[in-house]
Design an enzyme around this catalytic site. Sequence first.
Site, mmCIF file in Angstrom:
data_model
loop_
_atom_site.group_PDB
_atom_site.id
_atom_site.type_symbol
_atom_site.label_atom_id
_atom_site.label_comp_id
_atom_site.label_asym_id
_atom_site.label_seq_id
_atom_site.Cartn_x
_atom_site.Cartn_y
_atom_site.Cartn_z
ATOM 1 N N ARG A 18 2.812 2.601 9.867
ATOM 2 C CA ARG A 18 2.220 3.434 11.149
ATOM 3 C C ARG A 18 3.414 3.781 12.061
ATOM 4 N NH1 ARG A 18 -2.285 -0.652 9.724
ATOM 5 N NH2 ARG A 18 -3.759 0.770 8.917
ATOM 6 N N GLN A 65 -9.840 -2.811 2.934
ATOM 7 C CA GLN A 65 -9.654 -2.995 4.155
ATOM 8 C C GLN A 65 -9.495 -2.256 5.155
ATOM 9 O OE1 GLN A 65 -5.520 -4.039 1.888
ATOM 10 N NE2 GLN A 65 -5.043 -3.453 3.629
ATOM 11 N N ASP A 80 2.520 -9.774 9.511
ATOM 12 C CA ASP A 80 1.228 -9.511 8.922
ATOM 13 C C ASP A 80 0.532 -11.167 9.144
ATOM 14 O OD1 ASP A 80 0.473 -6.699 8.771
ATOM 15 O OD2 ASP A 80 1.535 -7.220 6.996
ATOM 16 N N SER A 136 6.654 -0.418 10.539
ATOM 17 C CA SER A 136 5.499 -0.354 9.872
ATOM 18 C C SER A 136 5.440 1.025 9.204
ATOM 19 C CB SER A 136 4.199 -0.939 10.796
ATOM 20 O OG SER A 136 2.696 -0.776 10.956
ATOM 21 N N HIS A 196 9.413 1.204 4.095
ATOM 22 C CA HIS A 196 10.006 0.758 4.743
ATOM 23 C C HIS A 196 10.881 0.042 4.382
ATOM 24 C CE1 HIS A 196 8.238 -2.073 6.738
ATOM 25 N NE2 HIS A 196 6.970 -1.448 6.576
ATOM 26 N N MET A 222 0.607 -1.145 0.140
ATOM 27 C CA MET A 222 0.029 -0.479 -0.187
ATOM 28 C C MET A 222 0.714 1.158 -0.251
ATOM 29 S SD MET A 222 -3.176 -1.104 2.032
ATOM 30 C CE MET A 222 -2.962 -0.532 3.779
ATOM 31 N N GLY A 255 5.153 -10.293 3.663
ATOM 32 C CA GLY A 255 5.633 -10.524 5.227
ATOM 33 C C GLY A 255 4.510 -11.223 6.461
ATOM 34 N N GLY A 306 11.276 -2.857 5.332
ATOM 35 C CA GLY A 306 10.610 -4.080 5.534
ATOM 36 C C GLY A 306 10.313 -4.729 4.640
ATOM 37 N N HIS A 307 9.218 -3.439 3.553
ATOM 38 C CA HIS A 307 8.981 -3.506 2.213
ATOM 39 C C HIS A 307 10.032 -3.804 1.528
ATOM 40 C CE1 HIS A 307 5.717 -0.672 3.517
ATOM 41 N NE2 HIS A 307 4.354 -2.416 2.936
HETATM 42 O O1 PAF Z 1 -0.250 -6.386 3.764
HETATM 43 C C1 PAF Z 1 0.019 -4.940 2.776
HETATM 44 O O2 PAF Z 1 -0.291 -3.977 3.034
HETATM 45 C C2 PAF Z 1 -2.225 -5.123 2.326
HETATM 46 O O3 PAF Z 1 -3.013 -5.846 3.590
HETATM 47 C C3 PAF Z 1 -1.634 -5.743 1.075
HETATM 48 C C4 PAF Z 1 -1.817 -6.888 1.283
HETATM 49 C C5 PAF Z 1 -0.844 -5.011 -0.068
HETATM 50 C C6 PAF Z 1 -3.498 -5.457 0.905
HETATM 51 O O4 PAF Z 1 -3.336 -4.493 0.469
#
Ligand code: PAF
Length: 280
Positions: free
Chosen positions: A187, A61, A150, A185, A34, A30, A147, A36-37
């Site tokens: 956030r 979501q 989650d 995160s 950071h 999304m 990751g 982690g991504h």
């Molecule tokens: O983990 C996330 O950032 C979101 O839940 C995802 C998997 C990109 C779906 O919108």
Amino acid sequence: MQTIPTLSEMQTQAQALRTQGRRIALVPTMGALHDGHLSLVRLAATRADVVVVSLFVNPTQFGPSEDFSRYPRELESDLAKCAAAGAHIMFTPGVEEIYPKGYSTYITEETVAKPLEGVSRPAHFRGVTTIVAKLFNLVRPHLAVFGQKDAQQVAVLKKMTADLHLGVELVIGPTLRDADGLAMSSRNRYLTATQRADALAIPRALRRAQEMVAAGERRVDRLVAEATHLLAQHRRVRVIYAAIVDRDTMEAVREVRPGQTLLAIAAWVDEVRLIDNEIL
Ligand code: PAF
């Protein structure tokens, strides 16, 4: 690196890559990326010929009182970070194309999605499964990287992928932590220094549980009591749940089965909602 903003271009490109026999990895995000991504992007690059990173803040979501409108959007810096991490394609669809007027089809996983996050965020996983299934259809990846931070999302998406025979391999990257132990995160940026100091009770509680299990403790009631006690010492921290569950089904267990159970914690630190987990 190529940026693809439309669904039709993405579909054409995916078809062409498949025809050329190229192995496609998808890293759904999304944005507000950071390290982690970026570790997931790098992991994807070791497993595929072409890495597609999707950037889409998925409205379905987020609950009505959640932070959709203030969720950070940083397209330019996200693109630069992904290019440096080895992404080949950035897929940046618009919300009007993903959910056009009159959109009415959703995917729900009805078991693994129910406990933990599902209790306080009842529509959350319906939004996640719907967008991830749509991304799978648009990008047609051979594998997709998520990751472990989650953990319930991972379990729900594994179940959806198996139940619907989607034929996408799910690769799970480990949680990355900052030097102080806080799980990375998007956030975390909302935390002040004092809130962050209190938030560190979460990784400390997880570590303590791991130490207790390493020392032979298997009783969930004792492990949860200790974790809850550690969290309760910080007045800004309000526990939403601290639960030991099976890592695949998210069902509560009575005894730890090392490697198969995890301690999942969600807590408010003042108005910032954080989640974290460790496999025990
Ligand atoms: O983990 C996330 O950032 C979101 O839940 C995802 C998997 C990109 C779906 O919108």
